[in-house]
Design a protein around this motif. Structure first.
Motif, PDB file in Angstrom:
ATOM      1  N   GLU A   1       0.830  -1.204   0.000  1.00 26.49           N
ATOM      2  CA  GLU A   1       0.000   0.000   0.000  1.00 26.49           C
ATOM      3  C   GLU A   1       0.870   1.263   0.000  1.00 26.49           C
ATOM      4  O   GLU A   1       0.626   2.202  -0.763  1.00 26.49           O
ATOM      5  CB  GLU A   1      -0.927  -0.001   1.216  1.00 26.49           C
ATOM      6  CG  GLU A   1      -1.903   1.168   1.220  1.00 26.49           C
ATOM      7  CD  GLU A   1      -2.935   1.058   2.322  1.00 26.49           C
ATOM      8  OE1 GLU A   1      -3.861   1.873   2.337  1.00 26.49           O
ATOM      9  OE2 GLU A   1      -2.813   0.143   3.172  1.00 26.49           O
ATOM     10  N   GLN A   2       1.876   1.289   0.849  1.00 26.80           N
ATOM     11  CA  GLN A   2       2.755   2.451   0.889  1.00 26.80           C
ATOM     12  C   GLN A   2       3.515   2.617  -0.422  1.00 26.80           C
ATOM     13  O   GLN A   2       3.676   3.735  -0.925  1.00 26.80           O
ATOM     14  CB  GLN A   2       3.761   2.312   2.039  1.00 26.80           C
ATOM     15  CG  GLN A   2       3.198   2.504   3.415  1.00 26.80           C
ATOM     16  CD  GLN A   2       4.310   2.703   4.437  1.00 26.80           C
ATOM     17  OE1 GLN A   2       5.263   3.452   4.202  1.00 26.80           O
ATOM     18  NE2 GLN A   2       4.182   2.014   5.566  1.00 26.80           N
ATOM     19  N   LEU A   3       3.959   1.511  -0.977  1.00 28.10           N
ATOM     20  CA  LEU A   3       4.759   1.596  -2.193  1.00 28.10           C
ATOM     21  C   LEU A   3       3.913   2.094  -3.367  1.00 28.10           C
ATOM     22  O   LEU A   3       4.384   2.883  -4.199  1.00 28.10           O
ATOM     23  CB  LEU A   3       5.371   0.240  -2.531  1.00 28.10           C
ATOM     24  CG  LEU A   3       6.414   0.258  -3.648  1.00 28.10           C
ATOM     25  CD1 LEU A   3       7.604   1.114  -3.250  1.00 28.10           C
ATOM     26  CD2 LEU A   3       6.869  -1.142  -3.985  1.00 28.10           C
ATOM     27  N   SER A   4       2.671   1.640  -3.463  1.00 26.66           N
ATOM     28  CA  SER A   4       1.804   2.108  -4.538  1.00 26.66           C
ATOM     29  C   SER A   4       1.641   3.621  -4.497  1.00 26.66           C
ATOM     30  O   SER A   4       1.576   4.284  -5.540  1.00 26.66           O
ATOM     31  CB  SER A   4       0.425   1.446  -4.426  1.00 26.66           C
ATOM     32  OG  SER A   4       0.511   0.060  -4.652  1.00 26.66           O
ATOM     33  N   ALA A   5       1.588   4.174  -3.288  1.00 30.15           N
ATOM     34  CA  ALA A   5       1.425   5.620  -3.147  1.00 30.15           C
ATOM     35  C   ALA A   5       2.721   6.374  -3.413  1.00 30.15           C
ATOM     36  O   ALA A   5       2.714   7.454  -4.031  1.00 30.15           O
ATOM     37  CB  ALA A   5       0.912   5.947  -1.743  1.00 30.15           C
ATOM     38  N   ARG A   6       3.849   5.809  -2.980  1.00 26.99           N
ATOM     39  CA  ARG A   6       5.122   6.520  -3.063  1.00 26.99           C
ATOM     40  C   ARG A   6       5.852   6.295  -4.384  1.00 26.99           C
ATOM     41  O   ARG A   6       6.597   7.162  -4.841  1.00 26.99           O
ATOM     42  CB  ARG A   6       6.040   6.078  -1.907  1.00 26.99           C
ATOM     43  CG  ARG A   6       5.481   6.326  -0.527  1.00 26.99           C
ATOM     44  CD  ARG A   6       5.582   7.779  -0.122  1.00 26.99           C
ATOM     45  NE  ARG A   6       6.944   8.267  -0.105  1.00 26.99           N
ATOM     46  CZ  ARG A   6       7.795   8.069   0.926  1.00 26.99           C
ATOM     47  NH1 ARG A   6       7.419   7.373   1.987  1.00 26.99           N
ATOM     48  NH2 ARG A   6       9.016   8.569   0.865  1.00 26.99           N
ATOM     49  N   ALA A   7       5.691   5.117  -4.980  1.00 32.16           N
ATOM     50  CA  ALA A   7       6.431   4.777  -6.207  1.00 32.16           C
ATOM     51  C   ALA A   7       5.505   4.041  -7.171  1.00 32.16           C
ATOM     52  O   ALA A   7       5.643   2.832  -7.391  1.00 32.16           O
ATOM     53  CB  ALA A   7       7.655   3.929  -5.883  1.00 32.16           C
ATOM     54  N   PRO A   8       4.554   4.753  -7.767  1.00 31.91           N
ATOM     55  CA  PRO A   8       3.557   4.091  -8.624  1.00 31.91           C
ATOM     56  C   PRO A   8       4.135   3.506  -9.904  1.00 31.91           C
ATOM     57  O   PRO A   8       3.438   2.759 -10.607  1.00 31.91           O
ATOM     58  CB  PRO A   8       2.562   5.221  -8.929  1.00 31.91           C
ATOM     59  CG  PRO A   8       3.348   6.481  -8.753  1.00 31.91           C
ATOM     60  CD  PRO A   8       4.320   6.210  -7.654  1.00 31.91           C
ATOM     61  N   ASP A   9       5.386   3.812 -10.253  1.00 39.31           N
ATOM     62  CA  ASP A   9       5.980   3.302 -11.490  1.00 39.31           C
ATOM     63  C   ASP A   9       6.596   1.915 -11.314  1.00 39.31           C
ATOM     64  O   ASP A   9       7.094   1.339 -12.281  1.00 39.31           O
ATOM     65  CB  ASP A   9       7.048   4.280 -11.997  1.00 39.31           C
ATOM     66  CG  ASP A   9       8.179   4.493 -10.999  1.00 39.31           C
ATOM     67  OD1 ASP A   9       7.901   4.501  -9.777  1.00 39.31           O
ATOM     68  OD2 ASP A   9       9.335   4.666 -11.435  1.00 39.31           O
ATOM     69  N   ILE A  10       6.578   1.374 -10.110  1.00 37.72           N
ATOM     70  CA  ILE A  10       7.220   0.083  -9.856  1.00 37.72           C
ATOM     71  C   ILE A  10       6.167  -1.026  -9.864  1.00 37.72           C
ATOM     72  O   ILE A  10       5.117  -0.920  -9.223  1.00 37.72           O
ATOM     73  CB  ILE A  10       7.962   0.095  -8.508  1.00 37.72           C
ATOM     74  CG1 ILE A  10       9.128   1.101  -8.558  1.00 37.72           C
ATOM     75  CG2 ILE A  10       8.491  -1.296  -8.155  1.00 37.72           C
ATOM     76  CD1 ILE A  10       9.866   1.237  -7.243  1.00 37.72           C
ATOM     77  N   LYS A  11       6.445  -2.096 -10.604  1.00 39.29           N
ATOM     78  CA  LYS A  11       5.552  -3.253 -10.635  1.00 39.29           C
ATOM     79  C   LYS A  11       5.627  -3.987  -9.292  1.00 39.29           C
ATOM     80  O   LYS A  11       6.686  -4.048  -8.668  1.00 39.29           O
ATOM     81  CB  LYS A  11       5.952  -4.221 -11.748  1.00 39.29           C
ATOM     82  CG  LYS A  11       5.794  -3.681 -13.149  1.00 39.29           C
ATOM     83  CD  LYS A  11       6.219  -4.737 -14.171  1.00 39.29           C
ATOM     84  CE  LYS A  11       6.212  -4.178 -15.597  1.00 39.29           C
ATOM     85  NZ  LYS A  11       4.859  -3.825 -16.042  1.00 39.29           N
ATOM     86  N   LEU A  12       4.517  -4.569  -8.888  1.00 36.78           N
ATOM     87  CA  LEU A  12       4.444  -5.268  -7.612  1.00 36.78           C
ATOM     88  C   LEU A  12       4.245  -6.762  -7.831  1.00 36.78           C
ATOM     89  O   LEU A  12       3.442  -7.173  -8.671  1.00 36.78           O
ATOM     90  CB  LEU A  12       3.293  -4.715  -6.772  1.00 36.78           C
ATOM     91  CG  LEU A  12       3.310  -3.206  -6.502  1.00 36.78           C
ATOM     92  CD1 LEU A  12       2.102  -2.804  -5.668  1.00 36.78           C
ATOM     93  CD2 LEU A  12       4.613  -2.770  -5.837  1.00 36.78           C
ATOM     94  N   CYS A  13       4.997  -7.552  -7.071  1.00 37.65           N
ATOM     95  CA  CYS A  13       4.913  -9.009  -7.174  1.00 37.65           C
ATOM     96  C   CYS A  13       4.868  -9.623  -5.777  1.00 37.65           C
ATOM     97  O   CYS A  13       5.427  -9.064  -4.824  1.00 37.65           O
ATOM     98  CB  CYS A  13       6.134  -9.586  -7.885  1.00 37.65           C
ATOM     99  SG  CYS A  13       6.378  -9.048  -9.566  1.00 37.65           S
ATOM    100  N   VAL A  14       4.256 -10.770  -5.673  1.00 40.21           N
ATOM    101  CA  VAL A  14       4.285 -11.515  -4.427  1.00 40.21           C
ATOM    102  C   VAL A  14       4.478 -12.990  -4.748  1.00 40.21           C
ATOM    103  O   VAL A  14       3.963 -13.497  -5.758  1.00 40.21           O
ATOM    104  CB  VAL A  14       2.986 -11.288  -3.608  1.00 40.21           C
ATOM    105  CG1 VAL A  14       1.765 -11.835  -4.342  1.00 40.21           C
ATOM    106  CG2 VAL A  14       3.098 -11.875  -2.213  1.00 40.21           C
ATOM    107  N   SER A  15       5.250 -13.674  -3.895  1.00 43.61           N
ATOM    108  CA  SER A  15       5.485 -15.113  -4.050  1.00 43.61           C
ATOM    109  C   SER A  15       4.927 -15.830  -2.835  1.00 43.61           C
ATOM    110  O   SER A  15       5.123 -15.384  -1.696  1.00 43.61           O
ATOM    111  CB  SER A  15       6.985 -15.404  -4.177  1.00 43.61           C
ATOM    112  OG  SER A  15       7.524 -14.809  -5.329  1.00 43.61           O
ATOM    113  N   THR A  16       4.258 -16.935  -3.060  1.00 42.97           N
ATOM    114  CA  THR A  16       3.582 -17.621  -1.960  1.00 42.97           C
ATOM    115  C   THR A  16       3.564 -19.125  -2.170  1.00 42.97           C
ATOM    116  O   THR A  16       3.645 -19.604  -3.310  1.00 42.97           O
ATOM    117  CB  THR A  16       2.135 -17.100  -1.815  1.00 42.97           C
ATOM    118  OG1 THR A  16       1.468 -17.828  -0.771  1.00 42.97           O
ATOM    119  CG2 THR A  16       1.348 -17.271  -3.118  1.00 42.97           C
TER     120      THR A  16
END
Length: 502
Positions: free
Chosen positions: A134-149
């Motif tokens: 959530e913080q990253l989406s607001a602060r650095a919207p140009d970065i793709k987000l990934c999660v591994s599970t």
């Protein structure tokens, strides 16, 4: 303008390879994708084999807890000496993670992807994980987000994943048969209790498959990781690949088991064999069909920073980023310029047709040849003695394709010759040089920028031809040129059966 060079330090990096045909999401394999999918993968170093030459990723270690136990895993939270999943040097709070991401992204403008991959399971730490996103989406919207599970808790968090615009999810799926799963997972933690054996494996598999389907139904790209464990799931992974493909997985990454005894895993202590390179390649080829296979995976640490195959984490420890002055708004302008330049040139590169084998005078019946390349940033650029990994390519009449990487140990302390004085004895029976040459078994050629007299002689004695004539050339061009040279000797044609001739 040339493609930017991404350095491990200001002057040095470890590189990776990519393919022009026949494997993974290679350059010509992106062309068939819809525009909105291509936009998601063309600058993602894990989802695009081509992109990992030019774009970097980072992981932040905010998720210490895990809800299953794997026989190949031993999480370490303060280790800088091991390069494998589950290992980190520093655990981070979400606030620390954001500070680190902004510092890395400003310093490495080619960094496009932020992933949370541990050291435990991100969805077993949902508060820390989603606060970070959530913080990253607001602060650095140009970065793709990934999660591994591991997928055990995935179904209950699919909506949350979609809410945070996480476009890429990796699920580790090692089996679809609970009896196989019981050999891999001693227990899972489910509904506030520990469940063992086949019963636990059955629940895990059901949750993984349910979560996979839910993600693909929402248009979220899914990469499936599978650990190849000889004698446990080696044949079974073919069935896994069919099932995850049917459910819409975008990419399948079959990885070799890491089972060194010093890592302290159950499999390591019990001396479970690791797969050979040939076993891994055969299984990847068997699983491929028309599904994209990831072959350039480096099995990254949970705090990895930089290109695949490198780790710049030491440059961004908490004490170092505390004194950095980061203007991320200014950095975003520079990052966009760099990204746009790379994408523009990669698209131009895709438009340049590679010559066909017949155009190069290579007979259609020629056999394939494996070549090991000491390369970085897509070119033949490493001294043989300085390479920490070799990129394995296959040349055939169908073209050049990337197969895998093989890690080696740095044995040369000199700059030019790598002679006897530079070889460190690794033990009474085998030197590091001998060990590295053994790791290259099955390859017929080694391409590098320079090579000393001793390794040259030892490679030739092992039946591997050393070649330093293509330094700083693009890897695929160099491999194809050497293949053409071998073809001219007639050594690629099948041997004639004298009995049939008679």
């Amino acid at each position: 303008m040339e493609l930017p060079v991404i350095s491990n330090t200001p002057s040095e990096s470890e590189g990776g390879g990519c393919s022009s045909s026949g494997c993974g999401t290679a350059p010509d394999a992106l062309g068939h994708l819809p525009d909105h999918i291509r936009a998601k993968v063309q600058d993602h170093p894990c989802y695009s084999e081509e992109a990992h030459h030019y774009f970097a990723r980072m992981h932040v270690a905010v998720a210490p807890a895990c809800n299953i136990q794997c026989n190949y895993c031993n999480r370490k939270y303060d280790c800088s000496n091991e390069s494998r999943p589950g290992v980190v040097s520093e655990l981070l709070t979400p606030d620390q993670a954001i500070k680190k991401v902004l510092a890395v992204a400003a310093e490495i403008p080619q960094m496009t992807v932020l992933g949370i991959a541990g050291p435990g399971d991100p969805l077993a730490n949902p508060g820390r994980t989603f606060e970070t996103f959530e913080q990253l989406s607001a602060r650095a919207p140009d970065i793709k987000l990934c999660v591994s599970t591991n997928g055990l808790s995935l179904p209950q968090y699919v909506d949350e994943i979609a809410k945070h615009n996480i476009d890429h999810v990796t699920i580790t799926i090692n089996c679809v048969d609970p009896e196989v799963g019981a050999k891999i997972y001693p227990w899972i933690y489910w509904e506030n209790k520990r469940i063992f054996g086949i019963e636990g494996a059955k629940i895990l598999i059901e949750q993984q498959q349910k979560g996979l389907q839910m993600l693909t139904d929402r248009g979220i790209l899914v990469k499936v990781n599978s650990v190849l464990i000889p004698g446990v799931n080696d044949e079974h992974l073919k069935e896994v690949s069919k099932i995850v493909k049917a459910k819409g997985a975008f990419l399948h990454n079959v990885m070799p088991l890491i089972a060194e005894p010093e890592h302290g895993t159950y499999y390591g202590i019990m001396e479970q064999p690791e797969p050979t390179p040939e076993m891994l390649q055969d299984l990847q080829d068997a699983c491929a069909g028309d599904m994209a296979m990831m072959r350039h995976c480096r099995q990254c640490r949970a705090d990895a920073v930089g290109l695949l195959g490198e780790d710049r984490g030491d440059e961004f420890t908490l004490d170092k980023i505390d004194v950095m002055d980061v203007d991320y708004e200014a950095a975003m302008v520079r990052r966009k310029e760099v990204h746009d330049s790379i994408i523009e040139q990669l698209e131009a590169k895709r438009g340049n047709a590679k010559p066909k084998a017949e155009e190069l005078g290579i007979p259609a019946e020629s056999r394939p040849v494996l070549m090991a390349v000491a390369g970085k940033n897509g070119v033949v650029a490493e001294h043989f003695g300085h390479a920490k990994e070799f990129l394995i390519y296959e040349a055939s009449p169908a073209g050049v394709r990337f197969i895998s990487h093989r890690k080696t140990e740095l044995y040369c302390g000199g700059m030019d010759s790598c002679g006897d004085g530079d070889v460190v004895d690794a033990g009474a029976t085998e030197s590091l040089l001998d060990r590295n040459i053994r790791i290259l078994e099955g390859c017929e050629v080694v391409l590098c920028s320079k090579i000393g007299y001793e390794p040259w002689a030892k490679l030739e004695a092992a039946g591997i031809a050393p070649n330093g004539e293509h330094a700083m050339e693009p890897i695929e061009d160099a491999v194809l040129a050497v293949y053409k040279e071998i073809a001219a000797t007639g050594k690629l044609l099948p041997a004639v059966d004298s009995k049939k001739v008679a």
